[in-house]
Design an enzyme around this catalytic site. Structure first.
Site, mmCIF file in Angstrom:
data_model
loop_
_atom_site.group_PDB
_atom_site.id
_atom_site.type_symbol
_atom_site.label_atom_id
_atom_site.label_comp_id
_atom_site.label_asym_id
_atom_site.label_seq_id
_atom_site.Cartn_x
_atom_site.Cartn_y
_atom_site.Cartn_z
ATOM 1 C CG ASP A 67 -3.353 9.277 -8.183
ATOM 2 O OD1 ASP A 67 -3.419 10.020 -7.182
ATOM 3 O OD2 ASP A 67 -3.629 9.652 -9.337
ATOM 4 C CG ASP A 73 -4.029 13.474 -5.168
ATOM 5 O OD1 ASP A 73 -3.775 12.270 -5.346
ATOM 6 O OD2 ASP A 73 -4.055 14.296 -6.104
#
EC number: 3.4.23.-
Length: 508
Positions: free
Chosen positions: A105, A292
């Protein structure tokens, strides 16, 4: 409600058992490791798990407190794909190694996995748990840790142990053993934990991220990592993340690089957006965005997401406040905009908002009508007015008539999306939907309907949803666009830590 949940849980657990993927490992002469993966086929029975995860993913993921592949030091980590919504891969922790599935992430910076001491959270019983007592390289830390999310929080404490990513071993890595994972989000997730690849500035507990240690300990020659996310539903490969370089086979042409403007997330400046080649004007003076990998969709301010959803025919919620603003104040707002008034100040001038987008307005505003109704309209009315002002300004730049502008604004009211949720679209119209374009580094990046529409199921059971969802992040962090997997799928993404920049190129 309990019966419905139990029925869903049974379907979900069965789908987990049935849809287990297999992998093969191959070592390459360049020192990298590639693992062939199989994808799960999307169907309606497991879509709910994805929907619940996506619903809880959005803004809740933000903690509230706070090039060369032929390099022997480059390393590959394969990514699995679950419902085209979660891309995840495997790591090990400890000696002997304990295997965990994590999301890599770029929107967070901590590594956390469930602890064997997680007793009271149901989610922990459905995922692999770290057993400190069984690792000879474990070292106690004990510092408490917690990460708050909009839908709950994970809590636990820090520990040290060796973390292996691909063939790279990061010794004595600090990570969080989660002893509490409340809520349904983590229960339904196909991953055990999260490995954050953001900057240390957003690391909870000021913990040194795994990536930092890879660089500082000389495990990678180039301080670069890159993502290739395979969104072809017919291809069994889920994608790859490359630490220490890029794979030329993952992209076409050259990367367009933009500097990181604020270390924390991988944040950069973005230019205007276009819908079917038509500028929206919303980001004409610049917007902030982040790349992201932990966000499945593409999120942005409600104002522009509404414009996009209107263009693609996505059905959102009907806002009475929005239509009331257009009906009552539309012409007055148009006159102000024609007089070159700043769209941010229009709503405060007509008394709908108590602020002009930058500064508070005197609270001495009198009643707008003479029937005793309050002159300070609620926040929903103010937000609707501010969105309508942007829509009208965009249409004015296209030299539309006042009648057309007011009609367009009224239409958009029917397409205001629900925060952090997807909107349905007609599957038969996907091929005729417009291109949505983003300007980054002076270059235009197009998203086709095939890129931004989720298509699940076959035949009469096929369901389609928009990959654009609204998320209004307040200042000072926002407004902020989050370019998640919807964008990173068609565009290979390079995270250049050494030069503090992000690069995008057409994915192969």
């Amino acid at each position: 409600m309990g019966t419905r949940f139990q029925s869903f849980l049974l379907v979900f657990l069965l789908s987990c058992l049935i849809l287990i993927s297999t992998a093969s490992c191959e070592r390459n002469g360049d020192g990298t490791i590639r693992i062939g993966l199989k994808k799960r086929k999307l169907d309606r029975s497991n879509r709910l798990a994805s929907q619940l995860f996506l619903k809880n993913r959005g803004e809740s993921w933000f903690p509230k407190d706070h090039f060369r592949l032929n390099d022997a030091n480059a390393d590959m980590v394969p990514l699995k794909n679950y419902l085209d919504a979660q891309y995840y891969g495997d790591i090990t922790i400890g000696t002997p190694p304990q295997k965990f599935t994590v999301i890599f992430d770029t929107g967070s910076s901590n590594l956390w996995i469930p602890s064997t001491k997680c007793y009271l959270s149901v989610a922990c019983y459905f995922h692999s748990k770290y057993k400190a007592s069984q690792s000879s390289t474990y070292r106690k830390n004990g510092k408490p840790a917690s990460i708050r999310y909009g839908t709950g929080a994970i809590a636990g404490y820090f520990s040290y142990d060796d973390v292996k990513v691909g063939d790279l071993v990061v010794k004595e890595q600090e990570f969080i053993e989660a002893t509490s994972e409340p809520g349904i989000t983590f229960l339904l997730a196909k991953f055990d934990g999260i490995l954050g690849l953001g900057f240390k500035e957003i690391s909870v507990g000021n913990s040194t991220p795994v990536w930092y240690n890879m660089v500082e300990k000389g495990l990678v020659k180039e301080p670069i990592f890159s993502f290739w996310l395979n969104r072809n539903p017919q291809d069994p490969e889920g994608g790859e993340i490359v630490f220490g370089g890029v794979d030329p086979k993952h992209f076409k042409g050259e990367h367009t690089y933009v500097p990181v403007t604020h270390k924390g997330y991988w944040q950069f400046d973005m230019g205007d957006l276009q819908i079917a080649g038509k500028p929206t004007g919303y980001c004409a003076k610049g917007c902030s965005a982040i790349a992201d990998s932990g966000t499945s969709l593409l999120t942005g301010p409600s104002t522009v997401i509404t414009m996009i959803n209107h263009a693609i025919g996505a059905q959102g919620i009907v806002s009475r406040e929005c239509k009331a603003v257009v009906d009552q104040y539309g012409k007055t707002m148009l006159n102000s905009l024609l007089a070159q008034e700043d769209p941010k100040k229009v709503c405060s001038q007509i008394g709908v908002c108590a602020f002009d987008g930058t500064d508070s307005v005197s609270m001495g505003i009198q009643s707008v009508v003479d029937d005793g109704a309050s002159g300070l309209l609620n926040q929903a009315m103010c937000s609707a007015c501010q969105m309508a002002a942007v829509w009208m300004e965009s249409e004015l730049t296209q030299n539309q008539t006042q009648e057309r502008i007011l009609a367009y604004a009224a239409e958009l009211c029917d397409h205001i999306p629900t925060q952090n949720q997807q909107s349905a679209v007609d599957c038969e119209k996907v091929s005729s939907m417009p291109i949505v374009s983003f300007t980054i580094g002076g270059r235009t990046f197009d998203l086709s309907p095939q890129d931004y529409i989720f298509k699940i199921g076959e035949g009469v059971e096929t369901q389609c949803t928009s990959g654009f969802t609204a998320m209004d992040i307040p200042p000072p962090r926002g407004p902020l666009w989050i370019l998640g997997d919807i964008f990173m799928g068609p565009y290979h993404t390079v995270f250049d830590y050494g030069k503090a920049r992000v690069g995008f190129a057409k994915a192969a």
